[in-house]
Write an enzyme that holds these catalytic residues in place. Structure first.
Site, PDB file in Angstrom:
ATOM      1  CB  SER A  97      36.058  50.385  37.169  1.00  0.00           C
ATOM      2  OG  SER A  97      35.667  50.894  35.916  1.00  0.00           O
TER       3      SER A  97
ATOM      4  CB  THR B 297      69.178  16.738  47.906  1.00  0.00           C
ATOM      5  OG1 THR B 297      69.851  15.707  48.634  1.00  0.00           O
ATOM      6  CG2 THR B 297      69.920  17.002  46.607  1.00  0.00           C
ATOM      7  CG  HIS B 298      66.264  15.193  51.037  1.00  0.00           C
ATOM      8  ND1 HIS B 298      65.004  14.659  50.882  1.00  0.00           N
ATOM      9  CD2 HIS B 298      67.033  14.628  50.055  1.00  0.00           C
ATOM     10  CE1 HIS B 298      64.999  13.803  49.865  1.00  0.00           C
ATOM     11  NE2 HIS B 298      66.219  13.771  49.339  1.00  0.00           N
TER      12      HIS B 298
ATOM     13  CB  SER C 211      65.691  43.957  66.583  1.00  0.00           C
ATOM     14  OG  SER C 211      64.940  43.936  67.783  1.00  0.00           O
TER      15      SER C 211
ATOM     16  CE  LYS D  90      67.112  39.451  65.523  1.00  0.00           C
ATOM     17  NZ  LYS D  90      67.151  38.064  65.118  1.00  0.00           N
TER      18      LYS D  90
ATOM     19  CD  GLU E  53      62.829  38.032  57.588  1.00  0.00           C
ATOM     20  OE1 GLU E  53      62.412  37.261  58.454  1.00  0.00           O
ATOM     21  OE2 GLU E  53      63.342  39.122  57.862  1.00  0.00           O
TER      22      GLU E  53
ATOM     23  CE1 TYR F 172      32.701  43.727  31.015  1.00  0.00           C
ATOM     24  CE2 TYR F 172      30.463  44.327  31.654  1.00  0.00           C
ATOM     25  CZ  TYR F 172      31.832  44.426  31.832  1.00  0.00           C
ATOM     26  OH  TYR F 172      32.333  45.223  32.834  1.00  0.00           O
TER      27      TYR F 172
ATOM     28  CE  LYS G 200      39.111  47.511  34.442  1.00  0.00           C
ATOM     29  NZ  LYS G 200      38.284  46.376  33.964  1.00  0.00           N
TER      30      LYS G 200
HETATM   31  N1  ARG Z   1      34.273  49.448  33.441  1.00  0.00           N
HETATM   32  C1  ARG Z   1      33.881  48.194  32.861  1.00  0.00           C
HETATM   33  C2  ARG Z   1      34.972  47.163  33.086  1.00  0.00           C
HETATM   34  O1  ARG Z   1      35.996  47.517  33.561  1.00  0.00           O
HETATM   35  C3  ARG Z   1      33.625  48.307  31.409  1.00  0.00           C
HETATM   36  C4  ARG Z   1      32.250  48.770  31.233  1.00  0.00           C
HETATM   37  C5  ARG Z   1      31.338  47.765  30.778  1.00  0.00           C
HETATM   38  N2  ARG Z   1      30.106  48.137  31.318  1.00  0.00           N
HETATM   39  C6  ARG Z   1      28.962  47.725  30.908  1.00  0.00           C
HETATM   40  N3  ARG Z   1      27.938  48.161  31.514  1.00  0.00           N
HETATM   41  N4  ARG Z   1      28.832  46.945  29.894  1.00  0.00           N
HETATM   42  O2  ARG Z   1      34.784  46.016  32.800  1.00  0.00           O
END
Ligand code: ARG
Length: 493
Positions: free
Chosen positions: A42, A181-182, A303, A309, A316, A343, A351
């Site tokens: 990650s 309105t509308h 354009s 244009k 937009e 977890y 993320k």
């Molecule tokens: N990189 C992981 C995350 O973003 C955190 C690591 C947790 N990994 C694990 N094997 N418990 O969630």
């Protein structure tokens, strides 16, 4: 614990393709397969959390020293090592220090890269940093700290947007325009009344962000992998040091939930929705048919084929980018749906959605502030059609109410007068005579002659916008009252 290092030392991790935390595994593990390494990592996203991760590590290390799990010297080495690493990352080229050599995808994520780099620099004390914590509580903390910072950045952007709206309101706010309105002509208002409406909506969007953060004000650090630890961590100490709230009351929930991320992205989605609605309104206003506003040429594009244009592409794109933000919210909700409480690696996928949603909304807010600051309402064009659509009909009914006619009857009388004008090709109620109005009243069974010559003070859009007195109205008084409040607020009074 004392400062005398009588403890055994261990071999620092030296392998480059295996992971320092996988000794008990049979076989070489995912790091030996390129595709799996890429799939599992990650780092490409969570490098962005390095500052938060280091802040969490510092708080954790200081607490470990306080409870006797680190010596003062070890803490000092850790502090120095982390400071050095942060400085190195910050001096590295690329986004979020992309060129820093410590980023090793085979180590999976920001947490392991920073820990490995620390061990590389300071040796043994670095190997103690992970005492009583896990990446599971680390990442939950990092994300919360990151959201705090992102929120502060959004507040600055909102501030710029508010200032732009207030500036425009101060300049063009008293121009009289129709409200809709509308998307049909309704009552006359002043331009500032509508600008105050957008300010109110954006202000609420900003408050929502802050309000949702208060729901998530607990610190997960020290929850460990799932169950907590038998070591004497002082979680209240780390929580106090980091200042985002008291320790989470459940180590399981703390590491298993992403409510803070979802609430944040929901608040972002509401900002995006408000931006999109505003953009749509102004796209309509910028059309030749309306022509209510003129956009700065910097924020329109031509354009490739039609030479004449000038398209409102920036608006937009603001309207369109909202779609992706909704997508990120739905993605997050769907990632978390059906996850057992503990977890799960699915959570790593959170993320990219949080960051993307934030980046989109942040750039849209910046762009919106620029568009608002440079747009002008075109009084002449608005005036041209101002007498169309019997905008003062409601006010005429209210005039009759002021002469003791029940509102429902007044509504009926004015409805018949509008029909009469339409039939006779008279575009404005102000062209009616007092007698005509009184005979319409008589037609509705009203005794006496409620209408006098003062009726003309209640007719015509310009008169009407001066008559609104209810709190929060979109006429002159309501606008000026709110504008004053906004000016005070922005000048910090
Ligand atoms: N990189 C992981 C995350 O973003 C955190 C690591 C947790 N990994 C694990 N094997 N418990 O969630």
């Amino acid at each position: 614990m004392t400062d005398t290092p009588a403890e055994p030392t261990s071999k620092p991790f030296s392998g480059s393709t295996s992971k320092p935390w996988e000794h008990a595994k049979q076989g070489p593990g995912s790091a030996s397969d390129e595709l799996a390494t890429r799939f599992v990592q990650s780092l490409s996203h969570d490098r962005r959390l390095y500052k938060q991760d280091i802040a969490g590590s510092l708080a954790h290390a200081r607490m470990l020293q306080k409870v006797g799990l680190l010596t003062a010297q070890e803490l000092q080495r850790i502090e120095q090592g982390l400071a050095q690493i942060q400085a190195e990352i910050e001096a590295s080229a690329g986004e979020f220090g992309a060129a820093w050599p410590g980023w090793k995808p085979e180590l999976e994520d920001v947490h392991m890269c920073l820990e490995a780099a620390l061990i590389e620099r300071i040796g043994e004390p670095g190997r103690k940093l992970h005492t009583g914590r896990s990446r599971n509580d680390q990442v939950a903390l990092d994300l919360k700290l990151w959201i705090e910072e992102a929120d502060a950045q959004l507040r600055q952007r909102f501030d710029a947007l508010f200032r732009a709206f207030v500036g425009l309101a101060r300049r063009d706010g008293l121009i009289v325009m129709p409200s809709y309105t509308h998307l049909q002509r309704a009552q006359p208002i002043v331009v500032g009344g509508e600008l105050i409406a957008w300010l109110a909506a954006f202000d609420r969007a900003q408050h929502r962000l802050a309000a949702l953060r208060t729901v998530n004000r607990h610190n997960p650090l020290g929850s460990g992998a799932i169950a907590g630890t038998s070591l004497p961590l002082d979680r209240h100490h780390t929580a106090a040091a980091l200042g985002i709230g008291p320790p989470t009351p459940s180590s399981i929930d703390a590491t298993a939930s992403r409510d803070a991320a979802i609430d944040f992205v929901y608040a972002l989605a509401m900002i995006a929705m408000t931006l999109s609605r505003w953009a749509e309104q102004w796209i309509v206003y910028a059309s030749t048919e309306f022509g209510f506003i003129s956009l700065d040429p910097r924020y329109t594009t031509g354009s490739s084929m039609m030479p004449q244009k000038s398209n409102p592409d920036v608006l937009e794109l603001i309207r369109g980018r909202c779609g992706a933000v909704y997508g990120h919210l739905v993605a997050l909700l769907t990632i978390c749906k059906g996850l057992p409480i503990g977890y799960n690696r699915d959570l790593q996928e959170d993320k990219r959605h949080v960051f993307e949603a934030f980046d989109r909304v942040a750039e849209c807010l910046d762009m919106a502030a620029m568009v608002v600051a440079t747009t002008r309402f075109v009084e002449d064009k608005i005036n041209q059609g101002l007498s169309d659509g019997f905008l003062d009909a409601t006010c005429l009914a209210e005039y009759l109410v002021s002469k003791a006619v029940p509102f429902r009857t007044a509504h009926q009388v004015v409805g018949s007068l509008v029909l009469q004008c339409q039939k006779q090709g008279r575009p404005e109620l102000s062209r009616l005579t007092v007698d005509e109005i009184n005979s319409a009243c008589a037609g509705a069974g009203i005794d006496g002659r409620p209408c006098g010559p003062d009726v003309y003070e209640w007719l015509g859009p310009r008169n009407v916008v001066r008559r609104y007195v209810s709190y929060g109205n979109a006429g002159v008084r309501g606008f000026q009252e709110q504008l004053e409040a906004w000016e005070k607020r922005l000048s910090g009074v």
